[in-house]
Design an enzyme around this catalytic site. Sequence first.
Site, mmCIF file in Angstrom:
data_model
loop_
_atom_site.group_PDB
_atom_site.id
_atom_site.type_symbol
_atom_site.label_atom_id
_atom_site.label_comp_id
_atom_site.label_asym_id
_atom_site.label_seq_id
_atom_site.Cartn_x
_atom_site.Cartn_y
_atom_site.Cartn_z
ATOM 1 N N GLU A 263 -7.963 -4.727 -0.683
ATOM 2 C CA GLU A 263 -8.529 -5.418 -1.837
ATOM 3 C C GLU A 263 -8.539 -6.933 -1.663
ATOM 4 O O GLU A 263 -9.361 -7.631 -2.242
ATOM 5 C CB GLU A 263 -7.748 -5.073 -3.123
ATOM 6 C CG GLU A 263 -7.512 -3.596 -3.343
ATOM 7 C CD GLU A 263 -8.767 -2.827 -3.711
ATOM 8 O OE1 GLU A 263 -9.879 -3.295 -3.377
ATOM 9 O OE2 GLU A 263 -8.640 -1.767 -4.321
ATOM 10 N N HIS B 138 0.851 -1.200 0.000
ATOM 11 C CA HIS B 138 0.000 0.000 0.000
ATOM 12 C C HIS B 138 0.880 1.241 0.000
ATOM 13 O O HIS B 138 1.962 1.233 0.590
ATOM 14 C CB HIS B 138 -0.915 0.018 1.234
ATOM 15 C CG HIS B 138 -2.064 0.964 1.086
ATOM 16 N ND1 HIS B 138 -1.974 2.292 1.445
ATOM 17 C CD2 HIS B 138 -3.311 0.784 0.595
ATOM 18 C CE1 HIS B 138 -3.132 2.877 1.181
ATOM 19 N NE2 HIS B 138 -3.954 1.991 0.667
#
Length: 379
Positions: free
Chosen positions: A316, A258
């Site tokens: 996700e 991320h």
Amino acid sequence: MPTDDQQVHRGLEGIAVAETRLSSIDGEAGELVIGGFPLDELAANATYEESVFLLWNDRLPTADELADFRTDLAARRAIDDEVREVLRRAAAEGKPAMDALRMGAAAANLGSDDGDPETDARRVVAAFPTIVATYWRYRQGEEPVAPREDLGHAANYLYMLTGEEPTDAAVRGLETYLNTVVDHGLNASTFTARVVVSTESDVVSAATAAVGTLKGPLHGGAPGPVLDMLTEVHERGDPEAYVRETLDAGERLMGFGHRVYRVRDPRASVLSSAAERFYEASGDDDFFETVQSFEDVAVDVLAEHKPDRSLETNVEFYTAALLHGVGVPRDLFTATFGVSRVGGWTAHCLEQLEDNRLVRPRARYVGDAGRTWTPAKER
Ligand code: COA
């Protein structure tokens, strides 16, 4: 060398351009606060309607206010025949769901004559699930299912996708997802929405532009590929071999890493617990066991592969597992993200309008100067 005030901040990374009370991210600690609540407190308890009311009003609704708000949103769910026709055409041409959502969003103020920001916000929030579900039904070669006003926002979305009333476990699972991703700082689509209303344009235009921004694979596109990966590993077994093959081929492992979080994305933790609850309740925990063992293996192998960079599970990864479980089709994952995030986009629009300042950055010019004109036939 550019002087300080000519410094280019590519991608606006690290630049604060607004004050917000909507959400706060601590990437080092892995903490997300939405509307003043730690994410796990909000996600597990709120209905989606409560999350949106909270963001718009900076407080939870009373029971009466909540009932009124639900009724008002439910009454705005239906879409016009002409919009349905556009969605039918988009489905027939095989356009992706995000294109259909953009087309439907743009028409959300058809038949209305006022541009009141909060009314427009209610229109888009209420219509988004209907737009996505209508498109999906056409893509399946089926007739759309009309929205039901007696169902909550999340339950009605699932109902319109299948024509069947969803289980409580599926509704709770989807609702947790919708709450978890409703707002996340000044991400690209949220910034887009704020830029649009900063020109004193309208909230429907802002939401439409935000859908276009969310469509890009760098923003909202990872959970579909994550599901493909999990399905493949579930079928063939041996997650470690899959992870090593992917990394040895120089590819990235979807659902990990991320830009902001250096620890496990707090949204992954909330969605992982929600998915675990859902799969346990549905008695179909075989697939979820694959998901969990894949995560364990992937985090270990990524640490070995990139020892100097923390690559942890992102939102996700468990989005794919949870949405798949509750029955949202893979091709609707990004559009379902939009169904949630429109609550955050509209909240940011309303917040921007409270103390508006036209967003107008500048670019450092690096082109030529002083060119002289040559007529076309002499070039
Ligand atoms: N798998 C393998 N390696 C990864 C990786 C992943 N998922 N994510 C990052 N890396 C590696 C990069 O290859 C890079 O290595 P290098 O320095 O040898 O080139 C290093 O880690 C830093 O990557 P960088 O692209 O600078 O990180 P970023 O902060 O810009 O990227 C993401 C963040 C999310 C774009 C990135 O982690 C990624 O592509 N993840 C997979 C896609 C995904 O899950 N997206 C959803 C995000 S919510």
